[in-house]
Design an enzyme around this catalytic site. Structure first.
Site, PDB file in Angstrom:
ATOM      1  N   GLY A  67       0.760  -1.260   0.072  1.00 39.86           N
ATOM      2  CA  GLY A  67      -0.102  -0.067   0.052  1.00 39.86           C
ATOM      3  C   GLY A  67       0.978   1.302   0.045  1.00 39.86           C
ATOM      4  O   GLY A  67       0.282   2.469   0.293  1.00 39.86           O
ATOM      5  N   GLN A  68       2.064   0.914   0.117  1.00 36.79           N
ATOM      6  CA  GLN A  68       2.935   2.362   0.038  1.00 36.79           C
ATOM      7  C   GLN A  68       2.774   3.244  -1.471  1.00 36.79           C
ATOM      8  O   GLN A  68       2.363   2.473  -2.391  1.00 36.79           O
ATOM      9  CB  GLN A  68       4.320   1.993  -0.080  1.00 36.79           C
ATOM     10  N   GLU A  69       2.735   4.357  -1.423  1.00 34.59           N
ATOM     11  CA  GLU A  69       2.611   5.381  -2.279  1.00 34.59           C
ATOM     12  C   GLU A  69       2.982   4.737  -3.656  1.00 34.59           C
ATOM     13  O   GLU A  69       2.363   4.734  -4.603  1.00 34.59           O
ATOM     14  CB  GLU A  69       3.023   6.614  -2.024  1.00 34.59           C
TER      15      GLU A  69
END
Ligand code: G3D
Ligand code: MG
Length: 195
Positions: A67-69
């Site tokens: 879910g990291q940018e």
């Protein structure tokens, strides 16, 4: 709903911001226990058989995508072949709920994901500052999602497992509802064609 396989093995994608608890949810669903994990690089994939409720016996393919940018751009490709999305949020992190709202709406409005039902999991209900499902739903503007979007919200705690027992039944209900809608639409265009 991309291929025949998904009919029997619904494909689910777990989305949400980094640290929302996506991987903890995945391993809790899989092993029915708390698994401490490292931040997800790439993705995790598990086949999980539901052991209770109306979904008992159904085998779900569950994808847990980072879910990291920088990896959020991949959500689109995963959702293309998904039957349902589990969108995990940290209910105690009010500041990041705003970021989660933006990402959820951005995702829900993609043409690749318009047909995919979303179950929001209001996670971390064990924390004293956690907002309720209603409050989280309001912060996420769930009532402003595209009209056709089938959506629901559940309170859970991935660490203790509270609420997790309803996840498979809940998402299966949304997926079935969506399939029924599609079938009705198909039948309708068929009768129109031969009227
Ligand atoms: P992610 O996969 O969405 O990035 P993780 O998130 O599953 O790695 O979880 C991020 C952190 O949140 C982890 O803590 C994890 O233990 C914690 N967490 C997940 N679910 C819950 C919950 O229901 N309640 C509480 N209190 N914490 C939760 P660490 O400290 O390992 O970073
Ligand atoms: Mg992770």
């Amino acid at each position: 709903m991309g291929n025949g396989l998904s009919r029997d093995n619904p494909r689910l994608v777990i989305l949400g911001l980094d640290s929302a608890g996506k991987s903890t949810v995945l391993y809790r669903l899989k092993f029915d226990q708390y698994v401490d994990n490292v931040p997800t690089v790439g993705f995790n994939l598990e086949k999980i058989r539901s052991s209770a409720g109306r979904s008992k016996g159904t085998v779900f393919q569950v994808w847990d995508v980072g879910g990291q940018e920088k990896t959020r751009s991949l959500w689109k490709s995963y959702s293309r072949s998904a039957d349902g999305v589990l969108f995990v949020v940290d209910s105690a992190d009010e500041e990041r709920l705003e970021e989660a709202r933006m990402e959820l709406h951005r995702f829900a409005n993609l043409k690749e994901s318009l047909a995919v039902p979303i179950m929001v999991l209001a996670n971390k209900q064990d924390l004293p500052s956690a907002l309720s499902a209603d409050q989280v739903g309001e912060k996420l503007n769930l009532n402003r999602l595209p009209q056709s979007k089938i959506c629901d919200i559940l309170e859970i705690c991935a660490v203790t497992g509270d609420g997790l027992e309803s996840v498979f039944d809940g998402i299966l209900e949304l997926v079935t509802k969506r399939r029924r809608q599609l079938k009705q639409k198909k039948d309708k265009s068929f009768t129109t064609l031969f009227r």
